[in-house]
Each structure stands twice: as structure tokens, then as C-alpha cells.
Design a protein around this motif. Structure first.
Motif, PDB file in Angstrom:
ATOM      1  N   SER A   1     -25.595 -18.858 -49.749  1.00  0.00           N
ATOM      2  CA  SER A   1     -23.607 -18.899 -50.242  1.00  0.00           C
ATOM      3  C   SER A   1     -23.508 -17.605 -51.137  1.00  0.00           C
ATOM      4  O   SER A   1     -24.782 -17.189 -51.798  1.00  0.00           O
ATOM      5  CB  SER A   1     -23.199 -20.161 -51.139  1.00  0.00           C
ATOM      6  N   ALA A   2     -22.461 -17.298 -51.264  1.00  0.00           N
ATOM      7  CA  ALA A   2     -22.120 -16.083 -51.902  1.00  0.00           C
ATOM      8  C   ALA A   2     -22.415 -16.199 -53.248  1.00  0.00           C
ATOM      9  O   ALA A   2     -21.735 -17.563 -53.987  1.00  0.00           O
ATOM     10  CB  ALA A   2     -20.741 -15.680 -51.584  1.00  0.00           C
TER      11      ALA A   2
ATOM     12  N   THR B   1     -16.528 -15.382 -53.191  1.00  0.00           N
ATOM     13  CA  THR B   1     -15.458 -15.867 -52.664  1.00  0.00           C
ATOM     14  C   THR B   1     -13.848 -15.790 -52.953  1.00  0.00           C
ATOM     15  O   THR B   1     -12.906 -14.956 -52.512  1.00  0.00           O
ATOM     16  CB  THR B   1     -15.855 -17.338 -51.740  1.00  0.00           C
TER      17      THR B   1
ATOM     18  N   GLU C   1     -21.929 -13.035 -48.746  1.00  0.00           N
ATOM     19  CA  GLU C   1     -23.416 -14.259 -47.787  1.00  0.00           C
ATOM     20  C   GLU C   1     -23.684 -12.763 -47.853  1.00  0.00           C
ATOM     21  O   GLU C   1     -25.449 -12.856 -47.641  1.00  0.00           O
ATOM     22  CB  GLU C   1     -23.045 -15.131 -47.059  1.00  0.00           C
TER      23      GLU C   1
ATOM     24  N   PHE D   1     -21.932 -19.772 -44.662  1.00  0.00           N
ATOM     25  CA  PHE D   1     -20.827 -19.647 -43.746  1.00  0.00           C
ATOM     26  C   PHE D   1     -19.567 -19.125 -43.037  1.00  0.00           C
ATOM     27  O   PHE D   1     -18.611 -18.675 -42.649  1.00  0.00           O
ATOM     28  CB  PHE D   1     -20.186 -19.184 -45.267  1.00  0.00           C
TER      29      PHE D   1
ATOM     30  N   ARG E   1     -13.801 -23.199 -46.733  1.00  0.00           N
ATOM     31  CA  ARG E   1     -14.789 -22.990 -47.961  1.00  0.00           C
ATOM     32  C   ARG E   1     -16.001 -24.266 -47.974  1.00  0.00           C
ATOM     33  O   ARG E   1     -15.850 -25.639 -47.222  1.00  0.00           O
ATOM     34  CB  ARG E   1     -13.710 -23.271 -49.003  1.00  0.00           C
ATOM     35  N   GLY E   2     -16.694 -23.820 -48.573  1.00  0.00           N
ATOM     36  CA  GLY E   2     -17.959 -24.904 -48.817  1.00  0.00           C
ATOM     37  C   GLY E   2     -19.331 -25.154 -47.399  1.00  0.00           C
ATOM     38  O   GLY E   2     -19.470 -25.576 -47.368  1.00  0.00           O
ATOM     39  N   GLY E   3     -18.832 -23.868 -46.213  1.00  0.00           N
ATOM     40  CA  GLY E   3     -19.560 -23.498 -45.222  1.00  0.00           C
ATOM     41  C   GLY E   3     -20.662 -23.522 -45.046  1.00  0.00           C
ATOM     42  O   GLY E   3     -20.855 -23.495 -43.932  1.00  0.00           O
ATOM     43  N   SER E   4     -21.230 -23.420 -46.506  1.00  0.00           N
ATOM     44  CA  SER E   4     -22.600 -22.933 -45.887  1.00  0.00           C
ATOM     45  C   SER E   4     -23.435 -24.231 -46.065  1.00  0.00           C
ATOM     46  O   SER E   4     -24.331 -24.107 -45.551  1.00  0.00           O
ATOM     47  CB  SER E   4     -23.166 -22.457 -47.868  1.00  0.00           C
TER      48      SER E   4
END
Ligand code: ASP
Ligand code: MG
Length: 428
Positions: free
Chosen positions: A41-42, A47, A74, A136, A151-154
Motif C-alpha cells: 500500500s501507499a 492516499t 503505491e 490498489f 479504498r483499501g484495494g491493496s
């Protein structure tokens, strides 16, 4: 030699020190003889900061450019992580989502993964490298544009990679130790679960648990990916999320007890309640109301309709929805008030939702009675109730939610002997 996919959330790579710690952890896995693919994630709140920045530039952002912007978070963490691994003497290669073959729908900001073509990932693995993939994000073939997954896509990136590469396990690292019977910050006696079924995890995630993202769990369930949710800050095992037909992985300690009836308690302070007062009790009114609400983009959760008063032939309909959807829904309803013929609207954003989840509810009776008795003994009033096959949810006053979660957790014998250790975690 197994292939392991690991995902590190923003809190695990928040600064240079954390990135180095994560790099060590990845190298340790490699040293143990495994191939490693990492979705990252970032860093920290990157983000959110990028979203703020965009909002300062313009109130209405072009979705294509917003995805371009957000995907850069990311890129930063993946490159730094690869560098940190190099400095430990190991070969690592970072790839953007697009380079890693994450093919998505064209929907900017909420794209869905439709295919994974990880040729470059495989190539790098074959050449002995550790692979780092930006979470993400993906790529759409028609628009040829970069997309983000929401959001939270990782988490979803990691699970999709694990599925495509047929990884042995998808380890999702955050700053909490695993999945707990309740949020340990709300219920100090919450216990970490060794395993949980993916259907129970889905219900918990849908009802306020933040440790795993619902879409990732859905993906894992559909594609038979084993998720291991664990902490970056400790080395012990976390929680295995088992898709249908899966059993606890071999060599993992923990006795296989008879399944508890209730797996956990979820709490959610993110909902609001809207009551439509004085709705004519004739066929078609509920349809009219919820058509208007749906058109406003609101995601309705619970609905309750009262018995109508015989004298007036009118009734009240209450529903809950995310707080952030409430003003749009209220505006839309107010605009159609005359046509629908209701009397007034009441908005209440001081509610809390408590959900009890457990696959054992299918076969055990009395589960709801235990819930209602516990709340009544604590003097907590229930305002709404809804159920699914494996869940019971109630709406209470927001101020009562913590007390409610604690008494209910005890009532189902979920309390641990000691207080859970919370490393000031956010669960991400
Ligand atoms: N960086 C993205 C977010 O904060 C994706 C993620 O963390 O999974 O939502
Ligand atoms: Mg994040």
C-alpha cells in the motif's frame, strides 16, 4: 519451495524505518526458501493526503486524473521497498499494477479486477527476484488508462495475485495481530481467532470490522485463496480465513474445537438513521421511497416499517445508511415529498450498530434471545433489528455501543482471560 504472497498495509510502511523492517521480514521469508511476491500500500496516510491535495486544487476532480494521482502513492512505497531489499543483499523488482498485469474494468476509482496476466512477475521470480507489486491499481484495456480499485484495494491486489500465481497462502499484514472476536479497542477482552470461515469474515467486514476488506475476502472465497491476516509488529501466527472446503493449514498449532456458535461481534458508528414519518399505508409507497433513495446513490442497510395507525392509515418507515450518504438521500426525499405524500423526515446520526456473527446460528436456537437478554440486563434500548442467516444486527444509541458490545461479547462466552494487546493499531 512455496510461493507466498504478502501484503503490507500503509501503517506497516509508514516511514523509512518501517520500510526497512518490512524489507527484513520479506527477506526472512525468502531465506526460509520461499518465492515471495509482495503487494504494498501507499505509505501511511499518503492516499488521504493526495485526496486532500486534489480537493485543494479543485472541488470536482476528473476521475481519470484522480486515479493517475492516487496510483502514485503505491509507486513510492514499492520502489523504496525494493531498494531496502537490495540493501540487504537480495534481488527485488518493483512493478506497477499495470506492469504486473492487473487488468480491470474501466471504472475509475472503483475498478474491478477482471484478469491477472502476471508474465513479468513470473519472469522476475524465475530469475530469482523478490517481486514487489503496487497495490490498489490496475489497467483497463479499452481506455488504456490506469485505474484504482477503491479504498483499501491493496488487499484485493494481493488476493488476486495469490490466485493467479497459485500461491500457497496470501499473508495480509497490518498493525493488528489478526481477526479478533471484537475490536479490542472497544472490547478489551476480545480474543484473537485462530481461524474464521470466509462467510463469517464477510459478515464481520460488512458490519464494521476493519481488519480485512470485504472485496478481498469475497475474491478469496470465490477463488479458494487462503488468507492469513497477521501483524507486521509481531512474529506469531495471526488468523487464517478459510474458504469453503479449506481446513487449517498443516503444522499450525491450535486445537480444532467444536465450532463456536458465535464467531464475533462487530460494531459500526458509521451509520445514520432516516425516518420517513406519516407515509400513506398503500401499496407502492415503499417502492417509491426506496427508488428515490437509490437514485441518490445511497446504500441502504436496515429497514423497519411500523404497523400503521388505524385512525390515520399512515405509517413510519425507518432505514439506516452510511452517514456520508444521508444528506443526499434526505435531499432527494424532500424533493419528492408531495408526490410520495409523507408528512416529514427525521435524521438521526447518533446511532450505533452492533452485529453478532456466527455460522452456528443456522443450527442453534436461542441465539437472538441471548443477545436481547444481555442488552436488556444492561438497560440498553434496541431501536431496530435485522437478521441474515448467520447474523443478527441491532441499532442502539451511539453512546451505548461500547457497553452493548462488552455485555454481548460476555454473554456469548467470547471473553478472553487477559486483555488484548493493542499496539495503537488502526487495523490497516
Ligand atoms: N492506499 C490505498 C488506500 O489507502 C489502498 C490501500 O491502502 O489498500 O486506500
Ligand atoms: Mg492506505
Amino acid at each position: 519451495m512455496a510461493l507466498i504472497v504478502q501484503k503490507y498495509g500503509g501503517s506497516s510502511v509508514a516511514d523509512a524505518e518501517s520500510i526497512k523492517r518490512v524489507a527484513k521480514r520479506i527477506v526472512d521469508t525468502r531465506r526460509a526458501g520461499h518465492d515471495v511476491v509482495v503487494a504494498v500500500s501507499a505509505m501511511g496516510d499518503t492516499t488521504d493526503m493526495l485526496l486532500d491535495l486534489a480537493a485543494q486544487v479543485t472541488p470536482i476532480q476528473n476521475p481519470r486524473e484522480l486515479d493517475m494521482l492516487l496510483s502514485s502513492g503505491e509507486r513510492i512505497s514499492m520502489a523504496l521497498l525494493a531498494m531496502a531489499i537490495h540493501s540487504l543483499g537480495y534481488e527485488a523488482r518493483s512493478f506497477t499494477g499495470s506492469q504486473a498485469g492487473m487488468i480491470t474494468t474501466a471504472h475509475y476509482g472503483a475498478a474491478r479486477i477482471v484478469d491477472v496476466t502476471p508474465a513479468r512477475v513470473r519472469e522476475a521470480l524465475d530469475e530469482g527476484a523478490i517481486v514487489i507489486v503496487a497495490g490498489f491499481q490496475g489497467f483497463n484495456r479499452d481506455t488504456r488508462d490506469i485505474t484504482t480499485l477503491g479504498r483499501g484495494g491493496s488487499d484485493t491486489t494481493a488476493v488476486a495475485l495469490a490466485s493467479a500465481l497459485e500461491a500457497e497462502v496470501c499473508e495480509i499484514y497490518s498493525d493488528v495481530d489478526g481477526v479478533f472476536t471484537a475490536d479490542p479497542r472497544v472490547v478489551p477482552r476480545a480474543r484473537k481467532l485462530d481461524t474464521i470461515s470466509s462467510e463469517e469474515m464477510l459478515e464481520l467486514a460488512a458490519n464494521g470490522a476493519k481488519v480485512l476488506y470485504i472485496r478481498a475476502v469475497e475474491f478469496a472465497r470465490r477463488h479458494g485463496v487462503l488468507i492469513h491476516a497477521r501483524s507486521t509488529f509481531t512474529s506469531g501466527p495471526g488468523t487464517y480465513v478459510l474458504a469453503p472446503g479449506m481446513t487449517r493449514p498443516e503444522g499450525q498449532e491450535g486445537e480444532d474445537m467444536e465450532e463456536p456458535i458465535v464467531a464475533g461481534v462487530a460494531t459500526d458508528l458509521g451509520q445514520a438513521k432516516v425516518t420517513v414519518i406519516g407515509v400513506p399505508d398503500v401499496p407502492g409507497k415503499a417502492a417509491e421511497i426506496f427508488k428515490v433513495v437509490a437514485r441518490s446513490g445511497a446504500n441502504v442497510d436496515m429497514i423497519v416499517q411500523n404497523v400503521s395507525a388505524a385512525a390515520t392509515g399512515r405509517t413510519d418507515i425507518s432505514f439506516t445508511l452510511p452517514k456520508s450518504d444521508a444528506s443526499a438521500a434526505l435531499k432527494a426525499l424532500a424533493a419528492d415529498q408531495a408526490e410520495i405524500g409523507f408528512e416529514s423526515l427525521v435524521h438521526d446520526d447518533q446511532i450505533g450498530k452492533l452485529s453478532v456473527v456466527g455460522a452456528g446460528m443456522r443450527t442453534h436456537s436461542g441465539v437472538s434471545a441471548t443477545l436481547f437478554e444481555a442488552l436488556s440486563a444492561a438497560g440498553i434500548n434496541i431501536e431496530m433489528i435485522s437478521t441474515s442467516e448467520i447474523r443478527i444486527s441491532v441499532v442502539v444509541r451511539g453512546d451505548d455501543l461500547t457497553a452493548a458490545a462488552r455485555v454481548v461479547h460476555s454473554a456469548y462466552d467470547l471473553d478472553g482471560d487477559t486483555e488484548a494487546v493493542v499496539h495503537a493499531g488502526t487495523g490497516r
